[in-house]
Scaffold this motif. Structure first.
Motif, PDB file in Angstrom:
ATOM      1  N   ARG A  42       2.348  15.423  -7.889  1.00  0.00           N
ATOM      2  CA  ARG A  42       2.726  14.706  -8.763  1.00  0.00           C
ATOM      3  C   ARG A  42       3.279  13.320  -8.229  1.00  0.00           C
ATOM      4  O   ARG A  42       3.526  12.323  -8.830  1.00  0.00           O
ATOM      5  CB  ARG A  42       3.695  15.224  -9.705  1.00  0.00           C
ATOM      6  N   PHE A  43       3.626  13.403  -6.803  1.00  0.00           N
ATOM      7  CA  PHE A  43       4.408  12.415  -6.325  1.00  0.00           C
ATOM      8  C   PHE A  43       3.100  11.448  -5.618  1.00  0.00           C
ATOM      9  O   PHE A  43       3.561  10.433  -4.799  1.00  0.00           O
ATOM     10  CB  PHE A  43       5.387  12.805  -5.294  1.00  0.00           C
ATOM     11  N   ALA A  44       1.879  11.493  -5.739  1.00  0.00           N
ATOM     12  CA  ALA A  44       0.891  10.700  -5.025  1.00  0.00           C
ATOM     13  C   ALA A  44       0.413   9.724  -5.998  1.00  0.00           C
ATOM     14  O   ALA A  44       0.598  10.240  -7.215  1.00  0.00           O
ATOM     15  CB  ALA A  44      -0.390  11.370  -4.856  1.00  0.00           C
ATOM     16  N   ARG A  69       5.587  12.014  -0.907  1.00  0.00           N
ATOM     17  CA  ARG A  69       5.640  10.826  -1.643  1.00  0.00           C
ATOM     18  C   ARG A  69       4.314   9.945  -1.011  1.00  0.00           C
ATOM     19  O   ARG A  69       4.155   9.933   0.297  1.00  0.00           O
ATOM     20  CB  ARG A  69       6.863  10.208  -1.217  1.00  0.00           C
ATOM     21  N   ASP A  70       3.510   9.340  -1.811  1.00  0.00           N
ATOM     22  CA  ASP A  70       2.297   8.642  -1.264  1.00  0.00           C
ATOM     23  C   ASP A  70       1.976   7.353  -2.204  1.00  0.00           C
ATOM     24  O   ASP A  70       2.195   7.213  -3.613  1.00  0.00           O
ATOM     25  CB  ASP A  70       1.248   9.541  -1.319  1.00  0.00           C
ATOM     26  N   HIS A  80       0.833  -1.180  -0.095  1.00  0.00           N
ATOM     27  CA  HIS A  80       0.098   0.017  -0.082  1.00  0.00           C
ATOM     28  C   HIS A  80       0.593   1.230  -0.131  1.00  0.00           C
ATOM     29  O   HIS A  80       0.309   2.326  -0.360  1.00  0.00           O
ATOM     30  CB  HIS A  80      -0.847   0.132   1.177  1.00  0.00           C
ATOM     31  N   THR A  81       2.097   1.346   0.088  1.00  0.00           N
ATOM     32  CA  THR A  81       3.044   2.346   0.034  1.00  0.00           C
ATOM     33  C   THR A  81       3.660   2.291  -1.264  1.00  0.00           C
ATOM     34  O   THR A  81       3.750   1.375  -1.987  1.00  0.00           O
ATOM     35  CB  THR A  81       4.188   2.081   1.258  1.00  0.00           C
ATOM     36  N   PRO A  82       4.525   3.217  -1.414  1.00  0.00           N
ATOM     37  CA  PRO A  82       5.661   3.037  -2.794  1.00  0.00           C
ATOM     38  C   PRO A  82       6.599   2.087  -2.409  1.00  0.00           C
ATOM     39  O   PRO A  82       6.776   1.754  -1.387  1.00  0.00           O
ATOM     40  CB  PRO A  82       6.032   4.833  -2.896  1.00  0.00           C
ATOM     41  N   TRP A  83       7.164   1.921  -3.602  1.00  0.00           N
ATOM     42  CA  TRP A  83       8.487   1.019  -3.596  1.00  0.00           C
ATOM     43  C   TRP A  83       9.746   1.789  -3.689  1.00  0.00           C
ATOM     44  O   TRP A  83       9.402   2.601  -4.697  1.00  0.00           O
ATOM     45  CB  TRP A  83       8.333  -0.340  -4.587  1.00  0.00           C
ATOM     46  N   PRO A  84      10.625   1.822  -2.802  1.00  0.00           N
ATOM     47  CA  PRO A  84      11.673   2.748  -3.081  1.00  0.00           C
ATOM     48  C   PRO A  84      12.763   2.488  -4.400  1.00  0.00           C
ATOM     49  O   PRO A  84      12.747   1.433  -4.779  1.00  0.00           O
ATOM     50  CB  PRO A  84      12.551   2.614  -1.726  1.00  0.00           C
TER      51      PRO A  84
END
Length: 456
Positions: A390-392, A364-365, A157-161
């Motif tokens: 833009r980072f969501a 970041r989302d 459910h989060t971003p992957w780095p």
């Protein structure tokens, strides 16, 4: 018929399906579990003196829930430690806040092993197992170790780095290798999926078999993009409920002759709250004629208050909101209303509908469902404008929003000015495109797409 077993750190199956405060994800998974006669398993939120593995079961509105207590040390190392001080900041590109301690990693693996040992005896041969989020990455590995051969899916459910950041994690290869015990790995966006594939090829010597399948560590897994959404009809019903309408009327009266901007975010450094307030402050400086005509309602429920980083950001936000109000407020106007409390879903729907502008500006989302809730809450004949980072993850779908870089306060200031001046015809056109995208990713469709892919 196969059952569906859902595993998450905390179980959020609502006791009352009609509860206005229940989230869309909880409602969707609860519906899936009733459909597949399944089980929702996770930590109870309680601690015990000594871990016994005792399973507590209960029925929540037709959903069987299985809960297990953890020791205080488990909570400190697995949850407060590795999950929230290591993986969460790393996955949100905050290496500067990432804490690496050996005891955290040991606690993380120990708790996943304990979960597996409690869960494994409950699993039947045809069950599908769906594991959620960064707390549980090694769980499939532990279940395989105990002989479980069922189909298992994982959803992040989060971003992957990015690879360059992930390699700062001690034992990063071991963490990624454990993902290959899943049959299917799901992400919100193509970007997160591609970042994992990049790491596997560049760091683990893996290879891509096709657009979806990866081979590494002598195993093959499948990657998929499944953008999560909200319970659209449920949220519209909440908007039209008695409390939803009453909240709208109250907010509309409160903002009479002024335009309300709204932000709703859990207290977290990933949400870009300081940058948002600074962007709004820039708007007030750039547009002195707008002072007294607008205000920002920022709803920020507190979270993880026992983690030092969250205490720090709370203090900074309190100071920043106070400074802006002190500089710009007048005797009959306060530019920011800053609230640290939680509201029900139907109340939020009324608040969103009364707003002229929705600010969703995380740094970041993974997805950010507030963006989709804001769209669903709008009056089709006079909708508000969504300003979206833009980072969501939601930016990949909600292309008719005003897309901004939250790090650039002048850009956010300009977007607020554009949104407030936007003609109704353009607002309606943008809203129709946004609403179409919101309906296309309804949380029920998300759930069914993932389960169908896992079966296949």
């Amino acid at each position: 018929m196969s059952r569906l077993i859902v595993v998450s750190n905390r179980v959020s199956a609502p006791s009352d399906p009609a509860a206005g405060s229940a989230g869309g994800l909880a409602m969707a998974l609860s519906a899936a579990l009733r459909k597949y006669d399944g089980l929702w398993f996770g930590w109870s939120g309680e601690t015990c003196e000594t871990f016994t593995g005792e399973l507590k079961t209960e029925d929540r509105a037709g959903v069987t829930v299985g809960l297990v207590d953890l020791e205080a040390q488990d909570v400190d190392e697995y949850y407060n430690g590795y999950a929230n001080k290591t993986l969460w900041p790393l996955f949100h590109h905050r290496v500067d806040l990432t804490a690496y301690e050996r005891s955290y990693g040991e606690g993380y693996e120990r708790v996943n092993r304990r979960f597996a040992e409690v869960l494994a005896p409950l699993i039947q041969s045809e069950d599908l197992i769906w594991i959620h989020d960064y707390h549980m990455i090694p769980l499939a590995k532990e279940l395989r170790r105990l002989g479980v051969r069922n189909r298992m899916g994982f959803f992040l459910h989060t971003p992957w780095p990015a690879r360059q950041l992930l390699v700062t994690l001690p034992f990063h290869r071991r963490l990624v290798e454990s993902l290959f015990d899943y049959d299917l790995i799901g992400f919100h966006t193509e970007e997160w999926k591609e970042l994992l594939a990049d790491y596997v090829v560049a760091e683990a010597g893996g290879r891509r078999l096709d657009a979806e399948r990866l081979e590494a560590f002598d195993r093959t897994t499948r990657l998929g993009v499944f953008p999560i959404g909200i319970d659209v009809e449920g949220f519209i019903a909440a908007r039209e409920s008695t409390l939803g309408r009453r909240t709208y009327d109250r907010m509309a009266a409160s903002s009479a002759f002024r335009s309300m901007l709204v932000g709703v975010d859990r207290l977290d450094y990933s949400k870009g709250l300081e940058q948002r307030l600074e962007g709004y402050e820039q708007f007030l400086r750039d547009n002195p004629d707008r002072r007294g005509q607008v205000f920002l309602l920022q709803v920020t429920p507190l979270s993880r208050d026992d983690v030092d980083t969250y205490q720090d950001i709370r203090g900074r936000l309190d100071a920043l909101a106070g400074r802006i109000n002190g500089e710009f407020a007048d005797m009959d106007w306060q530019p920011i209303r800053y609230l640290n409390r939680t509201y029900r879903r139907d109340q939020l729907a009324g608040i969103y509908r009364a707003a002229k502008v929705g600010l969703v500006t995380p740094l970041r989302d993974g997805m950010n469902l507030v963006a989709k809730e804001f769209v669903a809450a709008q009056d089709p004949e006079d909708p508000g404008v969504l300003i979206l980072s833009r980072f969501a993850g939601a930016a990949a779908e909600l292309k008719d929003a005003l897309i901004v870089n939250p790090y650039a306060r002048e850009e956010l200031s300009d977007a607020i000015k554009t949104a407030l001046a936007m003609p109704r015809e353009e607002r309606m056109r943008r809203w129709e495109g946004l609403m179409q995208a919101v309906r296309a990713s309804d949380v029920g469709l998300w759930r069914d797409r993932f389960v169908t892919a896992l079966k296949g």
